[in-house]
Design an enzyme around this catalytic site. Structure first.
Site, PDB file in Angstrom:
ATOM      1  CB  SER A   1      -7.795 -28.443  49.777  1.00 55.44           C
ATOM      2  OG  SER A   1      -7.592 -27.760  51.003  1.00 55.44           O
TER       3      SER A   1
ATOM      4  CG  HIS B   1     -11.885 -30.270  50.424  1.00 56.49           C
ATOM      5  ND1 HIS B   1     -12.732 -31.309  50.748  1.00 56.49           N
ATOM      6  CD2 HIS B   1     -10.948 -30.230  51.412  1.00 56.49           C
ATOM      7  CE1 HIS B   1     -12.332 -31.879  51.873  1.00 56.49           C
ATOM      8  NE2 HIS B   1     -11.245 -31.246  52.297  1.00 56.49           N
TER       9      HIS B   1
ATOM     10  CG  ASP C   1      -9.273 -28.794  54.273  1.00 60.05           C
ATOM     11  OD1 ASP C   1      -9.916 -29.844  54.480  1.00 60.05           O
ATOM     12  OD2 ASP C   1      -8.500 -28.646  53.321  1.00 60.05           O
TER      13      ASP C   1
ATOM     14  CG  MET D   1      -8.291 -27.504  60.063  1.00 58.73           C
ATOM     15  SD  MET D   1      -6.527 -27.703  59.771  1.00 58.73           S
ATOM     16  CE  MET D   1      -6.521 -28.334  58.093  1.00 58.73           C
TER      17      MET D   1
ATOM     18  CG  HIS E   1     -12.577 -32.191  55.791  1.00 58.34           C
ATOM     19  ND1 HIS E   1     -11.266 -32.455  55.414  1.00 58.34           N
ATOM     20  CD2 HIS E   1     -12.828 -32.996  56.871  1.00 58.34           C
ATOM     21  CE1 HIS E   1     -10.760 -33.367  56.222  1.00 58.34           C
ATOM     22  NE2 HIS E   1     -11.680 -33.709  57.119  1.00 58.34           N
TER      23      HIS E   1
ATOM     24  CG  MET F   1     -10.491 -31.872  59.718  1.00 63.56           C
ATOM     25  SD  MET F   1      -9.071 -31.389  58.715  1.00 63.56           S
ATOM     26  CE  MET F   1      -9.850 -30.212  57.625  1.00 63.56           C
TER      27      MET F   1
ATOM     28  CG  MET G   1      -8.851 -37.694  56.740  1.00 62.26           C
ATOM     29  SD  MET G   1      -8.979 -36.245  55.675  1.00 62.26           S
ATOM     30  CE  MET G   1      -7.322 -35.578  55.722  1.00 62.26           C
TER      31      MET G   1
ATOM     32  CG  ASP H   1      -8.535 -34.099  52.289  1.00 62.63           C
ATOM     33  OD1 ASP H   1      -7.506 -33.552  51.841  1.00 62.63           O
ATOM     34  OD2 ASP H   1      -9.300 -33.531  53.097  1.00 62.63           O
TER      35      ASP H   1
ATOM     36  N   GLY I   1      -4.644 -29.856  47.535  1.00 62.02           N
ATOM     37  CA  GLY I   1      -4.374 -28.473  47.925  1.00 62.02           C
ATOM     38  C   GLY I   1      -3.061 -27.958  47.400  1.00 62.02           C
TER      39      GLY I   1
HETATM   40  C1  DX5 Z   1      -5.635 -31.791  55.694  1.00 65.19           C
HETATM   41  C2  DX5 Z   1      -6.752 -31.254  54.820  1.00 65.19           C
HETATM   42  C3  DX5 Z   1      -6.497 -31.391  53.369  1.00 65.19           C
HETATM   43  C4  DX5 Z   1      -5.274 -30.716  52.856  1.00 65.19           C
HETATM   44  C5  DX5 Z   1      -4.844 -31.350  51.567  1.00 65.19           C
HETATM   45  O1  DX5 Z   1      -6.047 -31.754  57.009  1.00 65.19           O
HETATM   46  O2  DX5 Z   1      -7.961 -31.912  55.100  1.00 65.19           O
HETATM   47  O3  DX5 Z   1      -7.639 -31.014  52.600  1.00 65.19           O
HETATM   48  O4  DX5 Z   1      -5.463 -29.354  52.677  1.00 65.19           O
HETATM   49  O5  DX5 Z   1      -3.669 -30.760  51.212  1.00 65.19           O
HETATM   50  P1  DX5 Z   1      -2.573 -31.441  50.300  1.00 65.19           P
HETATM   51  O6  DX5 Z   1      -3.215 -31.713  48.985  1.00 65.19           O
HETATM   52  O7  DX5 Z   1      -1.513 -30.396  50.219  1.00 65.19           O
HETATM   53  O8  DX5 Z   1      -2.133 -32.685  51.004  1.00 65.19           O
HETATM   54 ZN    ZN Z   2      -9.867 -31.705  53.792  1.00 62.46          ZN
END
Ligand code: DX5
Ligand code: ZN
Length: 254
Positions: free
Chosen positions: A15, A40, A42, A44, A73, A75, A144, A182, A204
């Site tokens: 990520s 990946h 993210d 948001m 992804h 969100m 998730m 994830d 990530g």
């Molecule tokens: C959270 C994201 C993840 C996140 C994962 O909302 O969708 O992809 O970045 O990060 P780690 O691996 O640090 O939990």
């Molecule tokens: Zn994600």
């Protein structure tokens, strides 16, 4: 006749949320060098989740340099309004949250109509059975294992039984979607998720926050492959880079 065995292909999907954004191209290259076969991304919006990240312009820049598929992804609320822009920017996979989509079936068809592989995501509090009617439409289901919004959170263990249930449903309904996980994936949790049935591993902070991202990716992938008792993947094989995603579901996927 014996049921067909589903042979998982484990893939690492770092990520970029935790990457150094001033050197995004180099960070992407480093993790691919370490064995990542998907990136990946993210996205948001500050509404569906309490954080804001990136949009289509960053995806377009990354697309110019990435050697592997971009897994976006979303969100976000009202994803239908933004799917065309992410597809245009170069997203290969687009996933949307079940919780954010009033007309989930329509949204998944919209993603496929834009030439991307559709995925559906469930939050920790959402049961797997909320997806019963769409499992035949998706290329991947993203479970998730933290509440979405931030990197670096603690893995929620109840996600393991959801991964296992999805794997069983896939087998009993003879479907082909892939299972992605994830949140909170690092060397202490990766074996459990792989043994539960996850195949696409998003990580990530464990990859980008300390040390060398390339080496971190290599180590995490090795732990995952050891857990799956699979040999280390040959990255030059035509199956690498997400090609195993052709899943034979009822949508005509690109
Ligand atoms: C959270 C994201 C993840 C996140 C994962 O909302 O969708 O992809 O970045 O990060 P780690 O691996 O640090 O939990
Ligand atoms: Zn994600």
């Amino acid at each position: 006749m014996a049921a067909e065995l589903h042979i998982p292909m484990i893939e690492l999907a770092p990520s970029i949320l935790s990457a150094d954004f001033t050197r995004l191209g180099a960070e992407a290259e480093a993790v691919v060098e370490g064995g990542a076969t998907v990136l990946h991304v993210d996205v948001m919006d500050g509404h569906f989740v309490p954080n804001i990240t990136i949009g289509p312009p960053v995806v377009a820049s990354l697309h110019k340099v990435s050697k592997v598929p971009l897994d976006c992804h979303l969100m976000i609320e009202r994803p239908d309004e933004f799917i065309p822009a992410f597809a245009e920017a170069g997203a290969a996979w687009i996933s949307v949250h079940q919780e954010a989509c009033v007309h989930l079936d329509r949204t998944l068809h919209l993603i496929a109509a834009h030439g991307c592989k559709p995925g559906v995501v469930i939050n920790p509090a959402t049961p797997v059975h909320a997806l019963d009617e769409v499992l035949s439409l998706v290329h991947h289901v993203l479970v998730m294992s933290v509440n979405p919004g931030f990197g670096g959170q603690t893995f929620i263990h109840s996600s393991l039984k959801k991964i296992e249930l999805l794997s069983n449903i896939r087998e009993s309904r003879r479907l082909g979607f892939r299972i992605e996980v994830d949140g909170g994936i690092h060397r202490d949790t990766v074996a459990d998720v792989v043994r539960a049935g996850a195949e696409i591993l998003v990580s990530g902070s464990a990859i980008f926050e300390q040390g060398n991202p390339s080496e971190n990716a290599r180590q995490l992938l090795k732990s995952a492959l050891d857990a799956a008792k699979q040999p280390v993947q040959d990255l030059s094989s035509p199956m690498a880079g997400g090609a195993a995603g052709d899943c034979g579901n009822s949508l005509s996927l690109p």
